[in-house]
Motif scaffolding. Structure first.
Motif, PDB file in Angstrom:
ATOM      1  N   THR A  85       0.824  -1.201   0.000  1.00 17.54           N
ATOM      2  CA  THR A  85       0.000   0.000   0.000  1.00 17.54           C
ATOM      3  C   THR A  85       0.860   1.253   0.000  1.00 17.54           C
ATOM      4  OG1 THR A  85      -1.715  -1.192   1.218  1.00 17.54           O
ATOM      5  CG2 THR A  85      -1.862   1.198   1.205  1.00 17.54           C
ATOM      6  N   ASP A  86       1.952   1.245   0.770  1.00 17.77           N
ATOM      7  CA  ASP A  86       2.854   2.400   0.799  1.00 17.77           C
ATOM      8  C   ASP A  86       3.445   2.669  -0.583  1.00 17.77           C
ATOM      9  OD1 ASP A  86       2.383   2.729   3.457  1.00 17.77           O
ATOM     10  OD2 ASP A  86       4.204   1.725   4.133  1.00 17.77           O
ATOM     11  N   TRP A 102       0.940   4.301  -2.693  1.00 22.78           N
ATOM     12  CA  TRP A 102       0.748   5.709  -2.369  1.00 22.78           C
ATOM     13  C   TRP A 102       1.810   6.582  -3.008  1.00 22.78           C
ATOM     14  CZ3 TRP A 102      -2.931   8.689  -1.361  1.00 22.78           C
ATOM     15  CH2 TRP A 102      -4.043   8.258  -0.635  1.00 22.78           C
ATOM     16  N   ARG A 109       0.775   9.727  -5.310  1.00 19.52           N
ATOM     17  CA  ARG A 109       1.195  11.092  -4.982  1.00 19.52           C
ATOM     18  C   ARG A 109       2.000  11.745  -6.107  1.00 19.52           C
ATOM     19  NH1 ARG A 109       2.096   8.935   0.563  1.00 19.52           N
ATOM     20  NH2 ARG A 109       0.602   9.964   1.939  1.00 19.52           N
ATOM     21  N   HIS A 152      -3.945  11.052   3.354  1.00 22.56           N
ATOM     22  CA  HIS A 152      -4.144   9.609   3.281  1.00 22.56           C
ATOM     23  C   HIS A 152      -4.984   9.246   2.058  1.00 22.56           C
ATOM     24  CE1 HIS A 152      -2.256   9.167   7.095  1.00 22.56           C
ATOM     25  NE2 HIS A 152      -3.139   9.943   7.701  1.00 22.56           N
ATOM     26  N   TYR A 153      -5.379  10.235   1.324  1.00 22.09           N
ATOM     27  CA  TYR A 153      -6.118  10.059   0.076  1.00 22.09           C
ATOM     28  C   TYR A 153      -5.964  11.346  -0.720  1.00 22.09           C
ATOM     29  CZ  TYR A 153      -9.318  12.110   3.497  1.00 22.09           C
ATOM     30  OH  TYR A 153      -9.849  12.871   4.504  1.00 22.09           O
TER      31      TYR A 153
END
Length: 297
Positions: A15-16, A19, A23, A55-56
């Motif tokens: 998940t990281d 992200w 981003r 976080h989103y």
């Protein structure tokens, strides 16, 4: 005693990585495409404006039917993974998709009289980031920020009805414990990880021993997850709602973390606004210190 939750820790890495991709500037384009492909209303989009990435990815979307806040999040296998919660209740907890949970729970809490943002739609997209992680989009009515700092009394007005609710949907028991201990799996010093886990559980035992009231807790009650709208304080972000002592929310309100307009509250402010006992507040302060140690590492 087990010191980690491998099921969560292994998937958090995926998940990281997802992200990082979301981003990136190209990821923002991907988020906008997901928004345009998930409009919950039979309406035409007039414009999409990026608001923030935390976080989103959050965007304000203007349509012919009004103004919306579209949140694009990362989904992964960890959203439905089982995490070890032994040493506390001897149970396993399920960590479902955060935004999908909010879509379901927010409606239920709103129906029970809790002031929350009620999502208008939810859509998931499998694997647009990689083999492990997809995207999901939650549509919320856009509320204009008042710009004022949120008082402890306003937090109490929002949380007390939540704490008094009894949702029909089954809530996991203290999901935050499994997530917090899952972070310890990345520690290179296993002895230090075991010591931190032991201290965390000891403080949890103290907190749960002091608590006499149980109910749904928000689980992430910092000042970025509440907004004072025209109708009063409104709660956001329900992906960490779980069944726990009500005093657990104090560990976030006391941490002095949140927006630049409001960084938390003193022990005195909390006691006056919420009516928690001294024992509950003291236990929450002690637990927060251990949780902060884990978060720093």
């Amino acid at each position: 005693m087990q010191t980690s939750a491998p099921g969560i820790a292994a998937n958090e890495q995926n998940t990281d990585q997802a992200w990082v991709k979301l981003r990136h500037p190209s990821g923002l384009g991907m988020a906008e495409r997901a928004i345009r492909d998930s409009v919950p209303l039979d309406s035409r989009i007039l414009g999409v404006q990026h608001v923030r990435t935390a976080h989103y990815v959050a965007c304000r979307v203007e349509t012919r039917d009004g103004s919306w806040l579209a949140r694009v999040g990362v989904t992964s296998p960890s959203d439905t993974a089982k995490a070890d919660n032994s040493g506390f209740m001897g149970t396993a907890v399920t960590v479902p998709t955060g935004q999908q949970r909010e879509y379901v729970l927010a409606r239920e809490f709103s129906f029970a009289g809790v002031s929350v943002t009620v999502p208008a739609g939810y859509t998931s997209f499998e694997g647009p980031l990689d083999a492990h992680s997809g995207l999901d989009v939650l549509w919320l009515p856009f509320l204009q920020d008042s710009g004022a700092a949120v008082t402890a009394e306003q937090w109490a007005a929002a949380l007390v009805p939540l704490h008094a609710s009894r949702p029909g949907n089954e809530l996991p028991v203290f999901t935050s414990r499994a997530k917090s201990l899952g972070r310890l799996a990345s520690w290179a010093d296993r002895e230090a990880a075991a010591s931190a886990a032991k201290e965390y559980d000891e403080r949890l035992a103290e907190l749960f021993g002091a608590a006499t009231r149980w109910g749904p807790v928000h689980g992430d009650a910092h000042c970025g997850n509440i907004l004072v709208a025209a109708k009063g304080p409104v709660l956001f972000d329900f992906d960490t709602v779980c069944w726990a002592p009500l005093a657990w929310d104090l560990t976030h309100l006391l941490v002095r973390a949140g927006t630049d307009r409001n960084t938390g509250y003193t022990v005195g402010e909390i006691r006056e606004a919420f009516g928690f006992t001294d024992q509950e507040v003291d236990a929450a302060v002690a637990l927060r210190l251990v949780a902060r140690r884990i978060a720093r590492a």
